[in-house]
Structure formats: structure tokens, C-alpha cells
Enzyme design. Structure first.
Site, short mmCIF file in Angstrom:
data_model
loop_
_atom_site.label_atom_id
_atom_site.label_comp_id
_atom_site.label_asym_id
_atom_site.label_seq_id
_atom_site.Cartn_x
_atom_site.Cartn_y
_atom_site.Cartn_z
N ARG A 159 -8.95 -11.06 7.44
CA ARG A 159 -7.76 -10.42 8.03
C ARG A 159 -7.96 -8.94 8.38
O ARG A 159 -7.12 -8.33 9.03
CB ARG A 159 -6.56 -10.59 7.09
CG ARG A 159 -5.90 -11.94 7.26
CD ARG A 159 -4.74 -12.10 6.31
NE ARG A 159 -5.19 -12.32 4.93
CZ ARG A 159 -4.42 -12.14 3.86
NH1 ARG A 159 -3.18 -11.71 3.99
NH2 ARG A 159 -4.90 -12.38 2.65
N ALA B 158 -14.97 40.85 20.85
CA ALA B 158 -14.49 39.63 21.49
C ALA B 158 -15.51 39.11 22.48
O ALA B 158 -16.12 39.88 23.22
CB ALA B 158 -13.18 39.93 22.22
N LYS C 120 -21.84 29.61 12.17
CA LYS C 120 -22.74 28.58 11.64
C LYS C 120 -23.93 29.23 10.97
O LYS C 120 -24.53 30.15 11.54
CB LYS C 120 -23.22 27.68 12.79
CG LYS C 120 -24.04 26.50 12.33
CD LYS C 120 -25.24 26.20 13.23
CE LYS C 120 -26.32 27.23 13.06
NZ LYS C 120 -27.58 26.91 13.76
N ASP D 158 -11.72 -5.26 -3.87
CA ASP D 158 -10.72 -4.89 -2.87
C ASP D 158 -9.39 -4.50 -3.51
O ASP D 158 -8.36 -4.48 -2.84
CB ASP D 158 -10.54 -6.03 -1.86
CG ASP D 158 -10.12 -7.33 -2.52
OD1 ASP D 158 -10.00 -7.35 -3.76
OD2 ASP D 158 -9.90 -8.31 -1.79
C1 UD1 Z 1 -7.28 -15.04 -6.70
C2 UD1 Z 1 -6.88 -15.84 -7.93
C3 UD1 Z 1 -5.36 -15.85 -8.02
C4 UD1 Z 1 -4.82 -14.44 -8.07
C5 UD1 Z 1 -5.34 -13.64 -6.89
C6 UD1 Z 1 -4.97 -12.19 -7.03
C7 UD1 Z 1 -8.58 -17.52 -8.16
C8 UD1 Z 1 -8.94 -18.94 -7.96
N1 UD1 Z 1 -7.36 -17.15 -7.79
O1 UD1 Z 1 -6.76 -15.69 -5.58
O2 UD1 Z 1 -4.96 -16.54 -9.19
O3 UD1 Z 1 -3.40 -14.45 -8.09
O4 UD1 Z 1 -6.76 -13.72 -6.79
O5 UD1 Z 1 -5.31 -11.50 -5.88
O6 UD1 Z 1 -9.36 -16.76 -8.69
N2 UD1 Z 1 -14.51 -13.83 -4.05
C9 UD1 Z 1 -15.88 -13.97 -4.15
N3 UD1 Z 1 -16.44 -15.17 -3.95
C10 UD1 Z 1 -15.70 -16.28 -3.66
C11 UD1 Z 1 -14.31 -16.13 -3.53
C12 UD1 Z 1 -13.74 -14.90 -3.74
O7 UD1 Z 1 -16.57 -13.00 -4.44
O8 UD1 Z 1 -16.30 -17.34 -3.50
C13 UD1 Z 1 -13.93 -12.52 -4.27
C14 UD1 Z 1 -13.19 -11.96 -3.07
O9 UD1 Z 1 -14.06 -11.15 -2.29
C15 UD1 Z 1 -12.11 -11.13 -3.73
C16 UD1 Z 1 -11.84 -11.86 -5.03
O10 UD1 Z 1 -12.96 -12.64 -5.29
O11 UD1 Z 1 -12.55 -9.84 -4.05
C17 UD1 Z 1 -10.59 -12.73 -5.00
O12 UD1 Z 1 -10.73 -13.65 -3.96
P1 UD1 Z 1 -9.49 -14.11 -3.10
O13 UD1 Z 1 -9.92 -15.12 -2.13
O14 UD1 Z 1 -8.73 -12.93 -2.62
O15 UD1 Z 1 -8.66 -14.80 -4.26
P2 UD1 Z 1 -7.35 -15.62 -4.09
O16 UD1 Z 1 -7.71 -17.00 -3.67
O17 UD1 Z 1 -6.42 -14.85 -3.27
#
Ligand code: UD1
Ligand code: MG
Length: 469
Positions: free
Chosen positions: A16, A389, A360, A110
Site C-alpha cells: 500500500r 555588496a 562555503k 514498520d
Molecule cells: C499481524 C498479526 C495480528 C496483529 C497485527 C498488528 C499475525 C498472524 N497477525 O497481522 O494479530 O493484530 O499484526 O499489526 O502475526 N512479516 C514478515 N514476513 C511475513 C509476514 C509478515 O516479515 O511472512 C512482517 C511484516 O513485514 C510486518 C509484520 O511482519 O512488519 C506484520 O505483518 P502484517 O502482514 O502487517 O501482519 P498482519 O497480518 O497485519
């Protein structure tokens, strides 16, 4: 005390953001989102920080290595997650890097505004025994993992897509932050399945496993939601930027800094202020900036990598950027409006730099003045020099830079060109419009320009009129 290891998840794509830059490298307050998280983690005296990378892994890893090196800090460890099969799968990649005797704190790359005291509390709650979750009450919990409580504590986290109608009513959600004894974490991670709506390995499923094992699951609910807000889009990035800026402005104001309008004030780096500092609207501070006591910054100034001495006044619309070499402004100096100070500008006390003056890589000693439309590059300017000036140092011959020395008490008239390398002797005067190519004598008047000629009764040419031939 149990040792602490931190896992920062940063493998996700960040669709996004609609950007080519990996999401965690987008900047908030001048630093990458993940940099905020890593600095906070480092402040917890973590033994090890492991970053899970995937999308844009090389870019993320090299950016973090570079900023660690620049700060003289330890480079975090990296674990690649390819492909990305969910948050549980992400943490599985860190397992070989996590010593068994510690507590693992899991953070998101993030979620930049999480604060150390919140994390300390969570780690304390874990205490090397419990699974400790950070939760928050969300007015609109759509998309989040719901905290299902029952009996004495938390029973499960159910992801939005897997939740039934009743569970979707729950507003307490998982923030993505947990602290867990590492041996238990490893055991539970080994038992995760991807048997859910998204076909992912959910980290959040370890809660069910903990409950099944009779391990205690504790949750702390945070009321300060900004700390757990993630960045998914440019709109959210801007919202968190403003939140960070407002917090930073408040803390400066609490120290006594007078900020005309905290909503029009931006620090992208670190700003240190002495007593009785005043900052007018729309100023931006970048890199490392220090403002000593009684400094006043006028409206619409950009100040980067500079130290401004006590009582100095920076008038509106001034641009100061020290980059690597830095800029120093001495006590009681007056700068601007519309001045430009570039790297290596080192101005002594009471120096005056006026409108449309660029400096500079030059030192100006106490009381030197360049008040209008001038350029000083690679120059050494003595005390009380008055630089007229429109005068410039011609410091660049097309291949090399050369220095100009202007000794104390020199008066350089208007519109002069000082062709470097050249020295203007102490106390000397340079006549207006001179092009100085040779060193001048101290106390002398030096003039190097065409002599004025007067031709009496000069008839200007007339326009050819109609009817004349
Ligand atoms: C996750 C949680 C959810 C929580 C939410 C809070 C899980 C299954 N769910 O949801 O309960 O309410 O965060 O924001 O954990 N990432 C990886 N590798 C992956 C997937 C994700 O590194 O394979 C990282 C993403 O970059 C991010 C973080 O994990 O920094 C969370 O991933 P995101 O997809 O935002 O989690 P949600 O599914 O929203
Ligand atoms: Mg997801």
C-alpha cells in the site's frame, strides 16, 4: 536478569505504500522507520538484534549496516525470509540466531514509535517464564488479531479473517509486539501449522500452544495507541510523522524552548537547545543541530548539521546546511534574512551575514561582515573585515579550488572579484569593482579596474524616424 534478544520483522512488501523503496526504509523524522525501532531496541541493552528481511532484503540490510557504521553502533544480524509465509515463518528464520537462555522480544519494523519503557514493562512481565503480549483497544479492530480471553487469562489470538462474528466484536487486539522465553518460543514455532484462511504460519498461533501446554499468557494493554500504530500507506506515514513531531516539540517546550507553533515545526534528526531559545514558524532542522542559549531562529529557516552559538540570530528564510563538514555560527552573530551557509562555514562571534550572501568552506573571524549579495568560498577572513555588496571570491579555476586570505580590518568595496589564490593585506582597502589577481599591500588602497573616462557633450545615437532616408 535474563538476557534480551530482539527480533524485528521487516520482510513484508508494504504494497500500500505504492513505492519501489522497501516500506521499512521510508523515513519518519529523517530516519528510516526500522531505524527508529532498532534504536529503541538498542536502548534496551539487547544482547542481539535480528532483523528478518525479505522484500528488498539487500537494500534494507545495506541501509541498516551503513547507518550502524555511521553511528559507531553494532550492525544487527540478518535472517532472510524467502518466500514470506507468514509472521510465524518469519520468526522461524531467526531461530538459529537466538540463544536458548534469553527472552525474545518481537517487534515490527514498520511500527516506529514504540517506546522503551513500554517494552521494558513487557519484558518484565515475561520475566523469562510467561508469554507476554502487548495489546491495545481499537475502536475499529478490522484486520487485527483479536485477543480472546477466558477463565484466568488470554486463551488465543484469532486473526480477523479467521474470526467468527462474536470474536469480531472484540476490540482488544494484538499489537504485533510480544516478549517470550526463547526456549518456549522455539518449541512453539516448531509446532505451527498453516491451517487457516490465509494459509500462513501465524506467529499468533503460539498463544493457543502456550495455553495447551499450561504456560501462562499475560497481556498488557497500552493506552497510548500511537506507539503501536503501523505504517502501511503514505497517509499513515504522514500521520505518524506529525505525531512524532508534536511529541518532540512538546518535550522541547517542556525544557523551555519557545516554539511559535508546534504544528509548524520539524526536526529530522536531533536538535539540542540551550536556555531561552526561540523558534518561529515553519523551521526545519536536519541531522545534528545545536542551538546555544538565547538563539533565535526566524520563520522559514532550514538548518542542518550546524551549531549556532549563544545569542545568535538567524533571520527568516535562511538556509544552513553543514552536511559532513558542519557549519559553526559564533556567539551573537546575525545571519540572514535569505542567507546561505554551506559546509565548512565557520563564523566567529558577532559576524554578520546578510541577504543573498553565500559562505562555503570559509572562516570569518570575530566581527567580520558580508551584508549583501556576496560569495565567500575557500576564504579566510580576518577580524572586522567589511566585505562589500556583490563581491565574490573566484575560488575555482575550472579544475582546482584556491584559497583567498583577507587579513584583519580590510575593507573590500562593492562588486569586487578576488581571484584566488590571493591575499589582501591587513587594513587595506579594495576599490569598488576591482578584479584583484595579485596580493595587495597592507594598509594600501588597491584598485584594479578600467579608469573612468569623461567625454564632454556626448551625443547619444538617435532612432531612425519614419520618412527619413
Ligand atoms: C499481524 C498479526 C495480528 C496483529 C497485527 C498488528 C499475525 C498472524 N497477525 O497481522 O494479530 O493484530 O499484526 O499489526 O502475526 N512479516 C514478515 N514476513 C511475513 C509476514 C509478515 O516479515 O511472512 C512482517 C511484516 O513485514 C510486518 C509484520 O511482519 O512488519 C506484520 O505483518 P502484517 O502482514 O502487517 O501482519 P498482519 O497480518 O497485519
Ligand atoms: Mg498480513
Amino acid at each position: 536478569m535474563t538476557a534480551l534478544d530482539v527480533v524485528v520483522m521487516a520482510a513484508g512488501k508494504g504494497t500500500r505504500m505504492k513505492s519501489r523503496l522497501p516500506k521499512v526504509l521510508h523515513r519518519l523524522a529523517g530516519r528510516a522507520l526500522i531505524q527508529h525501532v532498532i534504536e529503541t531496541a538498542a536502548g534496551l541493552q539487547a544482547r542481539r538484534i535480528v532483523v528478518i528481511t525479505g522484500h528488498g532484503a539487500e537494500q534494507v540490510e545495506s541501509a541498516l549496516a551503513a547507518s550502524a557504521q555511521a553511528a559507531g553502533a553494532a550492525v544487527p544480524a540478518f535472517a532472510r525470509q524467502e518466500p514470506q509465509l507468514g509472521t510465524g515463518h518469519a520468526v522461524q528464520q531467526a531461530v538459529p540466531l537466538l540463544p536458548d537462555d534469553g527472552i525474545t522480544l518481537i517487534l515490527n519494523g514498520d511500527v516506529p514509535l514504540i517506546e522503551a519503557p513500554t517494552l521494558r514493562e513487557l519484558v518484565q512481565l515475561c520475566g523469562g517464564e510467561k508469554l507476554a503480549l502487548l495489546t491495545v483497544d481499537m475502536p475499529d479492530p478490522t484486520g487485527y488479531g483479536r485477543i480472546v480471553r477466558g477463565g484466568t487469562g488470554v486463551r488465543a489470538i484469532v486473526e480477523h479473517k479467521d474470526a467468527d462474528e462474536k470474536q469480531r466484536q472484540i476490540r482488544e487486539v494484538y499489537t504485533g509486539v510480544m516478549a517470550v522465553p526463547t526456549t518456549l518460543l522455539k518449541a512453539w514455532l516448531g509446532r505451527l501449522t498453516n491451517d487457516n484462511v490465509q494459509g500462513e504460519y501465524y506467529l499468533t498461533d503460539i498463544v493457543k500452544l502456550a495455553v495447551a501446554d499450561g504456560a501462562e499468557v499475560a497481556a498488557v494493554e497500552i493506552s497510548d495507541r500511537i506507539q503501536v500504530d503501523g505504517v502501511n500507506s503514505p497517509v499513515q506515514l504522514a500521520e505518524l510523522e506529525r505525531a512524532w513531531q508534536m511529541r518532540n516539540a512538546r518535550s522541547l517546550m517542556e525544557q523551555g524552548v519557545r516554539i511559535a507553533d508546534p504544528a509548524r515545526f520539524d526536526v529530522r534528526g536531533r536538535l539540542q537547545c540551550g536556555q531561552d531559545v526561540e523558534i518561529d514558524v515553519n523551521c526545519v532542522f536536519e541531522g545534528n543541530v545545536s542551538l546555544a542559549d538565547r538563539v533565535r531562529i526566524g520563520a522559514n529557516c532550514v538548518v542542518a548539521n550546524a551549531s549556532i552559538g549563544a545569542g545568535a540570530v538567524i533571520h527568516p528564510f535562511t538556509h544552513i546546511d553543514g552536511e559532513k563538514a558542519g557549519v559553526k555560527v559564533g556567539e551573537g552573530a546575525l545571519i540572514g534574512p535569505f542567507a546561505r551557509l554551506r559546509p565548512g562555514a565557520d563564523l566567529g562571534a558577532e559576524v554578520h551575514i546578510g541577504n543573498f550572501v553565500e559562505v562555503k568552506n570559509s572562516t570569518l573571524a570575530r566581527g567580520a561582515k558580508a551584508n549583501h549579495l556576496a560569495y565567500l568560498g575557500d576564504a579566510q577572513v580576518g577580524e572586522r573585515v567589511n566585505y562589500g555588496a556583490g563581491s565574490i571570491t573566484a575560488n575555482y579555476d575550472g579544475a582546482n579550488k584556491h584559497r583567498t586570505v583577507i587579513e584583519a580590518d580590510v575593507h573590500v568595496g562593492s562588486n569586487c572579484v578576488l581571484v584566488a589564490p590571493v591575499t589582501i593585506g591587513a587594513g587595506g582597502t579594495v576599490g569598488a569593482g576591482s578584479v584583484i589577481t595579485k596580493d595587495t599591500q597592507p594598509q594600501a588602497l588597491s584598485i584594479a579596474r578600467g579608469k573612468q573616462v569623461g567625454i564632454a557633450n556626448w551625443q547619444r545615437p538617435k532612432k531612425a524616424g519614419p520618412g527619413r532616408s
